[in-house]
Design an enzyme around this catalytic site. Structure first.
Site, PDB file in Angstrom:
ATOM      1  N   GLU A 175      38.218 101.640   8.529  1.00  0.00           N
ATOM      2  CA  GLU A 175      36.757 102.476   8.358  1.00  0.00           C
ATOM      3  C   GLU A 175      35.802 101.464   9.130  1.00  0.00           C
ATOM      4  O   GLU A 175      35.054 100.407   8.399  1.00  0.00           O
ATOM      5  CB  GLU A 175      36.268 102.582   7.025  1.00  0.00           C
ATOM      6  CG  GLU A 175      35.240 103.490   6.814  1.00  0.00           C
ATOM      7  CD  GLU A 175      34.674 103.600   5.550  1.00  0.00           C
ATOM      8  OE1 GLU A 175      35.482 103.325   4.546  1.00  0.00           O
ATOM      9  OE2 GLU A 175      33.617 104.547   5.163  1.00  0.00           O
ATOM     10  N   LYS A 217      38.910 105.918   9.859  1.00  0.00           N
ATOM     11  CA  LYS A 217      37.798 106.633   9.044  1.00  0.00           C
ATOM     12  C   LYS A 217      36.395 106.177   9.734  1.00  0.00           C
ATOM     13  O   LYS A 217      35.825 105.367   9.516  1.00  0.00           O
ATOM     14  CB  LYS A 217      38.000 106.048   7.756  1.00  0.00           C
ATOM     15  CG  LYS A 217      36.543 106.553   6.609  1.00  0.00           C
ATOM     16  CD  LYS A 217      37.241 106.682   5.372  1.00  0.00           C
ATOM     17  CE  LYS A 217      36.043 107.184   4.486  1.00  0.00           C
ATOM     18  NZ  LYS A 217      36.099 107.178   3.063  1.00  0.00           N
TER      19      LYS A 217
END
Ligand code: 13P
Length: 336
Positions: A175, A217
């Site tokens: 992420e 992400k």
């Protein structure tokens, strides 16, 4: 197909997405206090067990990211939290970074920590039921940021984390979040997010991470939250797809966006348009925290005994996001 690739696909296929319920106690305290609920371990558990036992979990949620406190908790109806998630057909995941700290020699920027002792912590989390993990690198954006230093050091940490996670048979969520804060244009967000993601993949490849066994992400490509311009949802979707097409290797099975401060409707509508216009082979789905839980939390805070009412709100939100993950959401369905 590798085992890790199978796990990644199980989490994100067929309109399923991820519920990011991994707020640290500090962040959860902010969320609860905003709706006038004291942040105790019991209250944090009560809200989370209420949404995790909702009907929509079965059809729409492939994975739930938990925080260290939650993965060890037992619900008021006697099941452990990982077991509640397994019994809905989803997989439990765990946030394993220990937070973003000031970056030495660029102290307005952040570096995410948590590599020390990570191998041992991962083994414990696997035993508790975790089958995937999350680590968030966070980047501020302006004329001079993110700096090369922040881009490089966070990518390095994300890659070392990912390699350790795969060594322990779990799927790492990678992420890199370029924040919405600021008055920058969407084109600047596109340029910087592309640089950040490309550097992450340089490092992931250098560290021999199996790219078919990760989930990316990222943020969507948006104008800064204090910018006077607002590009349309169509433009958000086109710029987001352009960014990912040019910076993500084709082995990656899928992309699960963070909501990053967008409203529930914005995050749903933008995901829907991304899927309608998707010209890539990547699965594009959600890994939302606030955009899945905000309304449910508000309803729950008014009467935490009325479990059904909170679940109705949560079910609707999750179903709308699942439709958006297939490009089948509409305003009419939203307001039905
Ligand atoms: P939001 O969807 O609220 O941005 O949270 C997602 C997340 O996991 C942030 O790390």
């Amino acid at each position: 197909m590798s085992e890790l690739n199978k796990i990644a696909l199980k989490i994100i296929s067929n309109g399923k997405g991820i519920l990011a319920a991994d707020e640290s106690n500090e962040t959860m305290t902010k969320r609860l206090e905003a709706v006038n609920v004291p942040s105790t371990p019991e209250n944090r558990l009560l809200f989370r067990e209420t949404i995790l036992s909702s009907e929509s979990m079965k059809e729409c949620i492939g994975g739930v990211i938990l925080y260290d406190e939650t993965i060890k908790q037992t619900t008021n109806f006697g099941k452990s939290i990982p077991d509640v998630i397994f019994s809905s057909g989803a997989l439990p995941g765990i946030k394993v970074d220990t937070g973003a700290k000031n970056l030495a020699n660029s102290s307005e920027e952040k570096i995410t920590e948590g590599l020390d002792g990570l191998r041992e912590r991962l083994k414990k989390y696997y035993k508790l039921g975790a089958r995937f993990t999350k680590w968030r690198g966070v980047y501020c954006i302006s004329d001079k940021y993110p700096s090369k230093l922040a881009i490089h050091s966070n990518a390095h940490a994300l890659a070392r984390y990912s390699a350790l996670v795969q060594e322990n048979n779990m799927v790492p969520i990678v992420e890199p979040e370029v924040l919405m804060d600021g008055d920058h244009t969407a084109d600047h967000c596109l340029k910087k997010t592309s640089e950040v993601i490309k550097k992450c993949f340089d490092e992931l490849i250098l560290h021999k991470v199996d790219l078919s066994g990760i989930i990316l992400k990222p943020n969507m490509i948006l104008d800064g939250s204090s910018s006077e311009y607002k590009i349309s949802g169509e433009e958000v979707s086109r710029k987001t797809i352009q960014c990912l097409q040019n910076s993500v290797p084709s082995e990656v099975p899928g992309i699960a966006f963070l909501s990053g401060g967008q409203s529930e409707i914005e995050a749903t509508e933008n995901l829907n348009l991304i899927n309608k216009n998707n010209t890539t082979n990547f699965i594009m789905t959600y890994s939302y925290g606030r955009a899945l839980q905000q309304s449910a939390l508000k309803t729950w805070s008014k009467n935490n005994k009325d479990i059904k009412k909170t679940q109705i709100i949560f079910n609707h939100r999750v179903k709308m996001c699942s439709l958006a993950a297939k490009g089948k959401w509409s305003n009419e369905l939203e307001n039905k």
